[in-house]
Design an enzyme around this catalytic site. Structure first.
Site, PDB file in Angstrom:
ATOM      1  N   LYS A 152      -0.930   5.787   8.753  1.00 34.61           N
ATOM      2  CA  LYS A 152      -0.124   5.866   7.519  1.00 34.61           C
ATOM      3  C   LYS A 152      -1.055   5.908   6.306  1.00 34.61           C
ATOM      4  CE  LYS A 152       1.306   2.659   4.838  1.00 34.61           C
ATOM      5  NZ  LYS A 152       1.791   1.428   4.208  1.00 34.61           N
ATOM      6  N   LYS A 183      -6.941   1.402  -3.768  1.00 39.03           N
ATOM      7  CA  LYS A 183      -6.604   0.763  -2.491  1.00 39.03           C
ATOM      8  C   LYS A 183      -6.762   1.740  -1.317  1.00 39.03           C
ATOM      9  CE  LYS A 183      -4.562  -1.556   0.823  1.00 39.03           C
ATOM     10  NZ  LYS A 183      -5.340  -2.438   1.671  1.00 39.03           N
ATOM     11  N   THR A 211       0.861  -1.171   0.000  1.00 36.19           N
ATOM     12  CA  THR A 211       0.000   0.000   0.000  1.00 36.19           C
ATOM     13  C   THR A 211       0.901   1.225   0.000  1.00 36.19           C
ATOM     14  OG1 THR A 211      -1.719  -1.171   1.199  1.00 36.19           O
ATOM     15  CG2 THR A 211      -1.792   1.224   1.283  1.00 36.19           C
TER      16      THR A 211
END
Lengths: 289, 289, 289, 289
Positions: B237, B168, B92
């Site tokens: 994050k 994503k 990711t």
């Protein structure tokens, strides 16, 4: 059971029909008499006045627009209701209004229970409403056959009627939150060249697996806000209810506030009569689409 | 196929095992050699250096922590990759980082495709990852057997690798939005005396019907944030990735901003190592619980 | 002029004294008779009942807590007011309440003007209130000597009384916005090792040059919220007024919403009786201080 | 003193002139040589290259656009700066960039101090900049005569250069907060029929008494965003700096986030080159104006 049904809109009408079909003695009254015709031919008694409508009722069910309508109508019929009779209010109203109604009925030896429902007119037609009941346990049991005649599920939430209303408006808040989240995500993926419908299929397939996401996501992806399933101005009414409840309970709900402001923006830019999922257009417009 | 797998954490390890099981020639390398032992005994070649690891690879798969890790490792192995070989980055990472990687590989006659996945370590173990691939269509087809060996579904999102990363991180944003919404709704219903677990059952039964709501809702209702399924600091994050992407694309995402601020609040009050759904605790604490 | 003053709290008391000092015939009434003693010895007539208090008044001034108090008191005295007499409401109330009061008085041939003020009790003592008047121009002129006896400035805002209330609550919103902004900026500079007081001196010296920033900034920098100059729970009342006005006018005010949520957070964590600038503590606490 | 000035834009140019006027030996260099002509005729030495420009400097002052520009230029001139020489960076840059510059210079036995300023080009012309210096106390004293030649005030903020940058960007955040607050308040009063200019006079007269409120409030009330005093896209740069600093310091700043999102909305709807106070238009447009 002798049941009186007040509020024969697109929710109340099918609900009343299901009560008749289940064999209850149904009395109806409506300021717009047209709405009672079909019910009368299906066997309902049509009362000439509100007072007459409630006088023999064991249970009075109201399915009206909002706090104001429920209070107005209740104040009008309450002197004619029998002591011991039950008022089951199935509208989406504020917890405060519910408490007020309980006091009004209590003062006359009558019973108040809150019984709001999840489900739109289609669900009402299909007997698929989900009923949330709160108030005196014994009297909810009295009403159980009525609720079961109208819906697929009944959840009982305790003695305080306001709790049922809190659950109802909090549920609506969660749907509005889904709309806002989808609106923002679609704006981002669209600006990056991804087709919203494709994005929706992926995230619903991979993550949510929810018919509700499929439904609202589909409307938003295709920007098919007209005709409305549930008007934005009514969605705003519910957003206000949750904001007011949060205020009274001293619960900061910044996402509810964000949704409230986006509803205001939608109203101020002419979207009142679109489907309430047009709330998602705000994110799209702010991104320059 | 000759495949090299870099990044043998709790996601990468089971993914690599599935590749072996599917009959590919797998080469691995890890700074912490312990992690390669089980794979070696299952048939993987263990390279002594990063350079050696990639030199014969047709496909190099990376499953590393973040932008910085992927860039660092890639800069180290890129001189030893063959022309025409493919780097499939399954981490990711940001869309920007993806574009940068594509340029780096392109300059050396190599191929870059982005292939991030939805799914946690349990899904990786169970071969249930959902792979989002973007980049050269032909080379995605080359990798298809690898992706199918690791996951249950593959969606192809076009030529621009960054699109897969956008999808994503937008998906993760939608989950975080669900957590925030549940946190606020639970705070309201709790202060009104409704048990969050009961509320969750109702709204999921009546409205969402989503395993994801059941799962996160259950964790939040029971405040069972430890041990973490996915640490809050990692959730943050991802929240940063979506905020940065929104900034670059000039898409205002006020709900993403709200979530970002609540993450900061969670970090500043010692929740970094709890499950990321502890984000919902912020609403609860602010309501005085 | 025959003036009746209702509401002898820490604002009303000095205002009433200034009217006496300017030579007006002042009648007072208070449910807590103690509050009238000093005024009586300074020459005011003390009425035994609310009805008696207003019956000869040319102008009735109210300086009461909120919408509810003003409506309740007004409904009680309105039957005894003379036709043609003026009710000047100087409280901070909602625009809606102001419109309602205008209708009530209009129906009896009486006059309503809104005349809220900027300024705290110290300013009332020092005759430094700023009066915002709206309503019939002719009747505002009648009241001008009264307003000038109590304040340093009078601004006339047109025929619609609600406008004066909108201006008043919008002004309070701007102060709350300053408190929120200072709270966030102080949290950031503090965590970076800069002393908030030093920061305040710089930004006020270099940028704002505003006594209001110096005052509120000083309280916040020193976290000197007790004793309160203006209680947080009253600040919240004003925040609600602006949110309700924004809702009615269909004006999204996300900063007002943010402030409203922080007020709720402050109430839920026990800050109701601190100075309202303790709103800034929310940012500080969320940053982990 | 031998001073080198790099960055001769509409801020740097008048600053450099004041240094010359104060009798310093000034060397300048600019990629666009035109900008050095007037300074040369006023006595400045014009270097042919960046390397030549800094080689004899006791102090190198940079006044460049942003982090990237400062880092790029510094990396180019740093090998030619003398050991012991001082780099005073007066641009608005991030605290992180400031720390990075300090490390770069420290590694070569050079000195870095941060010295950002409050004030626009007009203030630079009029020697009215407010200088915020942080870094080695001794070297700030060395630069004091330079700062005093360019500004009206110098505040010293301790050893850590990043503090000066934090104070600078936090000050800019407070101005942006004022713009947002005025934008929302104006939208509300306008929709209620009050003229924004009249409202501004009242609230500034009664509450703020701030030239900054008068200035920005006037621009917003009159919607006079063109020509820009400070372009919105540059204001956005500063908003990003404060959001990034808040993120790094783990300080939730929801008002800064709100401002950031409104900047994105402004950019996405074509306002990049208007004055940054056009940020207030977002509130106005969302209210339907």
């Amino acid at each position: 059971m002798n049941v009186t049904f007040l509020g024969l809109g697109n929710m109340g009408n099918p609900m009343a029909r299901h009560l008749l079909a289940a064999g209850h003695h149904l009395t109806v009254f409506n300021r717009t008499p047209d709405r009672t015709v079909a019910l009368a031919s299906a066997g309902a008694s049509v009362a000439a006045t509100l007072s007459e409508a409630v006088q023999n009722a064991e249970v009075v069910i109201t399915m009206l627009a909002d706090d104001r309508a429920v209070l107005e109508v209740t104040e009008n019929f309450i002197p004619n209701m029998k002591a011991g009779a039950i008022h089951a209010c199935m509208s989406t109203i504020s917890p405060d209004c519910s408490r007020r109604l309980m006091e009004l009925h209590h003062a006359r030896g009558q019973v108040y229970i809150a019984a709001p429902v999840f489900g739109r007119p289609e669900a009402a037609e299909a007997r698929k409403l989900w009923v949330l009941a709160a108030g005196s346990a014994r009297h909810i049991e009295t009403c159980r056959p009525l609720f079961e005649a109208m819906g697929r599920a009944l959840t009982i939430l305790g003695d305080d009627p306001a709790r049922a209303n809190i659950v109802k408006i909090s549920g609506n808040f969660l749907i509005a939150a889904t709309i806002e989240a989808l609106g923002e995500a679609f704006a981002l993926v669209k600006k990056s060249g991804v087709e919203p419908g494709a994005f929706l299929e992926i995230i619903n397939g991979a993550l949510f697996n929810s018919p509700l996401y499929a439904n609202y996501g589909g409307i938003i992806a295709n920007q098919r806000f007209d005709p409305p399933g549930f008007k934005l101005k009514l969605g705003f009414k519910d957003a206000r209810l949750v904001l007011d409840a949060a205020r009274n309970a001293e619960v900061p709900m910044p996402l509810a506030s964000l949704i409230g402001d986006n509803f205001l923006s939608a109203l101020a830019t002419g979207k009142a009569d679109l489907d309430w999922s047009a709330l998602a257009q705000i994110a799209s417009e702010r991104a320059g689409f």
